[in-house]
Write an enzyme that holds these catalytic residues in place. Structure first.
Site, PDB file in Angstrom:
ATOM      1  N   CYS A   2      -2.403  -7.802  -3.659  1.00  0.00           N
ATOM      2  CA  CYS A   2      -1.234  -7.607  -2.824  1.00  0.00           C
ATOM      3  C   CYS A   2      -1.539  -6.555  -1.760  1.00  0.00           C
ATOM      4  O   CYS A   2      -2.136  -5.532  -2.085  1.00  0.00           O
ATOM      5  CB  CYS A   2      -0.062  -7.160  -3.698  1.00  0.00           C
ATOM      6  SG  CYS A   2       1.477  -6.993  -2.814  1.00  0.00           S
ATOM      7  N   PRO A   3      -1.174  -6.797  -0.534  1.00  0.00           N
ATOM      8  CA  PRO A   3      -0.352  -7.892  -0.008  1.00  0.00           C
ATOM      9  C   PRO A   3      -1.163  -9.052   0.577  1.00  0.00           C
ATOM     10  O   PRO A   3      -0.598  -9.927   1.220  1.00  0.00           O
ATOM     11  CB  PRO A   3       0.438  -7.212   1.094  1.00  0.00           C
ATOM     12  CG  PRO A   3      -0.563  -6.250   1.684  1.00  0.00           C
ATOM     13  CD  PRO A   3      -1.367  -5.751   0.479  1.00  0.00           C
TER      14      PRO A   3
END
Length: 75
Positions: free
Chosen positions: A13-14
């Site tokens: 992430c992201p």
């Protein structure tokens, strides 16, 4: 309607969401994108991104190591 695949494995992430967003920009409304990831956070992150951006999650699959989200490109 066309089918596409995106391998976002080994990204944290992201990055899976960013890669998904970049790929969707290249697609047409109604196209289907299957995103394969190894970060379990995508099970919340990508559906949330889809809801905000008008795309539809068709299916989610998960096992111990892999998470797959199938989405349809909206407007």
């Amino acid at each position: 309607m066309s089918q596409y695949d995106l391998d976002a494995s080994r990204l944290l992430c992201p990055m899976p969401v960013i890669r998904t967003q970049d790929k969707v920009k290249q697609l047409q409304q109604g196209d289907v994108l299957t995103v394969t990831c190894t970060d379990p956070g995508v099970l919340q992150d990508i559906p949330t991104w889809c809801r905000i951006n008008g795309h539809k999650v068709l299916e989610t699959q998960s096992d111990e190591y892999e998470f797959i989200i199938v989405l349809q490109v909206g407007e």
